[in-house]
Design an enzyme around this catalytic site. Structure first.
Site, PDB file in Angstrom:
ATOM      1  N   ARG A  41      41.784  76.079  20.218  1.00  0.00           N
ATOM      2  CA  ARG A  41      42.950  76.457  20.593  1.00  0.00           C
ATOM      3  C   ARG A  41      42.668  77.551  21.477  1.00  0.00           C
ATOM      4  O   ARG A  41      41.884  78.409  21.273  1.00  0.00           O
ATOM      5  CB  ARG A  41      44.054  76.647  19.586  1.00  0.00           C
ATOM      6  CG  ARG A  41      44.391  75.568  18.677  1.00  0.00           C
ATOM      7  CD  ARG A  41      44.911  74.527  19.512  1.00  0.00           C
ATOM      8  NE  ARG A  41      45.303  73.160  18.876  1.00  0.00           N
ATOM      9  CZ  ARG A  41      44.609  72.177  18.525  1.00  0.00           C
ATOM     10  NH1 ARG A  41      43.254  72.053  19.300  1.00  0.00           N
ATOM     11  NH2 ARG A  41      44.962  71.091  17.845  1.00  0.00           N
TER      12      ARG A  41
ATOM     13  N   TYR B 162      56.179  66.306  17.360  1.00  0.00           N
ATOM     14  CA  TYR B 162      56.621  67.505  18.065  1.00  0.00           C
ATOM     15  C   TYR B 162      56.211  67.675  19.632  1.00  0.00           C
ATOM     16  O   TYR B 162      57.061  67.736  20.355  1.00  0.00           O
ATOM     17  CB  TYR B 162      55.938  68.827  17.391  1.00  0.00           C
ATOM     18  CG  TYR B 162      55.786  69.901  18.086  1.00  0.00           C
ATOM     19  CD1 TYR B 162      57.164  70.531  18.548  1.00  0.00           C
ATOM     20  CD2 TYR B 162      54.519  70.458  18.804  1.00  0.00           C
ATOM     21  CE1 TYR B 162      57.031  71.857  19.402  1.00  0.00           C
ATOM     22  CE2 TYR B 162      54.612  71.643  19.437  1.00  0.00           C
ATOM     23  CZ  TYR B 162      55.703  72.309  19.915  1.00  0.00           C
ATOM     24  OH  TYR B 162      55.935  73.381  20.747  1.00  0.00           O
TER      25      TYR B 162
ATOM     26  N   THR C 157      55.006  73.778  25.901  1.00  0.00           N
ATOM     27  CA  THR C 157      53.849  73.935  25.096  1.00  0.00           C
ATOM     28  C   THR C 157      52.711  73.391  26.100  1.00  0.00           C
ATOM     29  O   THR C 157      53.025  72.341  26.717  1.00  0.00           O
ATOM     30  CB  THR C 157      54.025  73.468  23.598  1.00  0.00           C
ATOM     31  OG1 THR C 157      52.843  73.478  23.014  1.00  0.00           O
ATOM     32  CG2 THR C 157      54.465  71.998  23.699  1.00  0.00           C
ATOM     33  N   ASP C 158      51.602  73.767  25.679  1.00  0.00           N
ATOM     34  CA  ASP C 158      50.531  72.928  26.000  1.00  0.00           C
ATOM     35  C   ASP C 158      50.186  71.820  25.471  1.00  0.00           C
ATOM     36  O   ASP C 158      49.409  70.965  25.887  1.00  0.00           O
ATOM     37  CB  ASP C 158      49.133  74.017  26.294  1.00  0.00           C
ATOM     38  CG  ASP C 158      48.749  74.439  24.947  1.00  0.00           C
ATOM     39  OD1 ASP C 158      49.383  74.171  24.031  1.00  0.00           O
ATOM     40  OD2 ASP C 158      47.728  75.167  24.622  1.00  0.00           O
ATOM     41  N   GLU C 159      50.929  71.598  24.146  1.00  0.00           N
ATOM     42  CA  GLU C 159      50.430  70.303  23.561  1.00  0.00           C
ATOM     43  C   GLU C 159      51.059  69.014  24.185  1.00  0.00           C
ATOM     44  O   GLU C 159      50.663  67.891  23.724  1.00  0.00           O
ATOM     45  CB  GLU C 159      51.189  70.552  22.217  1.00  0.00           C
ATOM     46  CG  GLU C 159      50.516  71.575  21.408  1.00  0.00           C
ATOM     47  CD  GLU C 159      50.988  71.515  19.686  1.00  0.00           C
ATOM     48  OE1 GLU C 159      50.986  70.500  19.123  1.00  0.00           O
ATOM     49  OE2 GLU C 159      50.872  72.700  19.294  1.00  0.00           O
TER      50      GLU C 159
ATOM     51  N   LYS D 185      59.116  67.710  22.798  1.00  0.00           N
ATOM     52  CA  LYS D 185      59.023  68.627  23.921  1.00  0.00           C
ATOM     53  C   LYS D 185      58.935  68.037  25.175  1.00  0.00           C
ATOM     54  O   LYS D 185      59.427  68.334  26.287  1.00  0.00           O
ATOM     55  CB  LYS D 185      57.998  69.735  23.536  1.00  0.00           C
ATOM     56  CG  LYS D 185      58.187  70.683  22.285  1.00  0.00           C
ATOM     57  CD  LYS D 185      59.434  71.536  22.602  1.00  0.00           C
ATOM     58  CE  LYS D 185      59.178  72.467  23.551  1.00  0.00           C
ATOM     59  NZ  LYS D 185      60.447  73.440  23.854  1.00  0.00           N
TER      60      LYS D 185
ATOM     61  N   ASP E   5      41.754  65.867   7.471  1.00  0.00           N
ATOM     62  CA  ASP E   5      42.457  66.172   9.004  1.00  0.00           C
ATOM     63  C   ASP E   5      43.771  65.826   9.141  1.00  0.00           C
ATOM     64  O   ASP E   5      44.187  64.832   8.415  1.00  0.00           O
ATOM     65  CB  ASP E   5      41.312  65.557   9.961  1.00  0.00           C
ATOM     66  CG  ASP E   5      41.618  66.497  11.432  1.00  0.00           C
ATOM     67  OD1 ASP E   5      42.321  67.536  11.156  1.00  0.00           O
ATOM     68  OD2 ASP E   5      40.671  66.187  12.252  1.00  0.00           O
TER      69      ASP E   5
END
Length: 351
Positions: A222, A158, A133-135, A162, A287
């Site tokens: 995003r 998360y 993922t780009d995260e 990854k 948030d």
């Protein structure tokens, strides 16, 4: 080729399997633990193809993985088995460590041991593909995009899990010579996505006439990628990917979360005027902890090397996705209430 797709009953995995069934002659074995977000229903219609086999199983079950490798003799193992939802990882990080890190290690190590016994020609042709993922790169400022040499800076349980798995894969490639590839994608959307992510959650709640929570000021950005474009890119990696390479997949469609939710409301106003204007349901909420501000992906190198180019216009793809959810029948009441997202109980002011 013989291809093992782990997590093939999930959202992105099933899109890849669909692509493999429709556009290739490859033999495919899907291995999936069938947790809450994976279901054989996502492969409906595909299972009649005699090139597709399915096994319920966990990638952390090393005995099972070893047996499947020996029996199926894959040319490619592509790992899409993962816990993926940031909100869930904040609430309960344990499953993310168990699946993404420990399960990924088990799959990687059993694959390495099986691969090491192959002939040199087969070892050289084999690929282990880690879908990431780009995260893992953290948050961008107002400018710039992530690319294949961006520094890792994960900010959630998360993305940290990854990142750890990605590092293991690259280390196995460097240390043992296992032919590995790592891919990074931006936010996927499309039919069959489990309704905890922004687009399906918003769509289902709007259909049910429930509030539409948007984190913070709604300005988090995003880059959105249609899942069928991602699947086409992964197929290109399977067939043309270079060992030890990194490939980036983005949609070139940056939107704020508030823009996405507002667009969904406008689509519903057209497709199902009952309850319009749906934008009246939007409400800003507290948030999420550690919420990254912006992601964007530079996929020019991927386009150059394997020919990837996103083909689905975001607005058209989003409308098709909303229409798909409308076609699924009754998505009101309990079905929408059961969807899970931090902040649903702290909905505040309208934007």
């Amino acid at each position: 080729m013989n291809i093992i797709v782990t997590g093939g009953a999930g959202f992105v995995g099933s899109a890849l399997v669909d692509r493999l069934m429709q556009h290739t002659d490859h033999e495919v074995l899907v291995v999936d633990a069938l947790t809450y977000a994976g279901t054989w229903r996502n492969l409906h219609g595909m299972e009649r193809n005699d090139r597709l086999a399915k096994v319920k199983g966990d990638i952390g079950d090393r005995e099972l993985v070893a047996r499947l490798l020996a029996e199926f003799e894959p040319d490619v193992v592509i790992n899409l088995a993962a816990e993926t939802h940031v909100d869930r990882s904040i609430d309960e990080p344990g499953p993310f460590v168990a699946t993404n890190i420990l399960g990924g290690f088990g799959l990687l190590e059993e694959t390495r041991m099986w691969w090491s016994r192959l002939t040199k020609a087969r070892r050289d042709a084999f690929r282990f593909i880690q879908v990431s993922t780009d995260e893992v790169f953290g948050s961008l400022g107002e400018t710039g995009r992530f690319d294949a040499i961006s520094r890792y800076d994960p900010h959630s349980p998360y993305s940290a899990s990854k990142a750890a798995s990605d590092h293991l894969v690259r280390a196995w490639g460097h240390t043992y010579g296992l032919p590995v590839i790592v891919t990074h994608c931006s936010n996927n959307y499309g039919p069959r996505q489990y309704p905890e992510k922004l687009i399906p959650l918003t769509t289902r709640r709007a259909i049910a006439g429930l509030s539409l929570p948007v984190y913070g000021d709604g300005g988090n950005i995003r880059d959105w990628l249609a899942v069928e474009d991602h699947a086409a890119g992964l197929l290109a990696v399977i067939e043309r990917g270079r060992s030890q390479a990194t490939y980036m997949f983005g949609g070139g469609a940056e939107r704020t979360n508030l823009q996405v939710v507002t667009t969904i409301c406008a689509v519903l106003d057209r497709l199902r005027p009952q309850g319009a204007p749906h934008a009246r349901l939007i409400a800003l909420t507290q948030d999420r902890p550690g919420h990254d501000r912006r992601y964007a992906v530079d996929f020019t190198q991927t386009c150059r090397e394997i020919g990837f180019e996103p083909s689905v216009d975001f607005d058209q793809g989003l409308e098709r996705t909303v229409a798909w959810f409308l076609e699924q029948g009754d998505l009101t009441g309990d079905a929408a209430q059961r969807t899970r997202r931090l902040g649903l109980d702290s909905v505040g002011r309208n934007p």
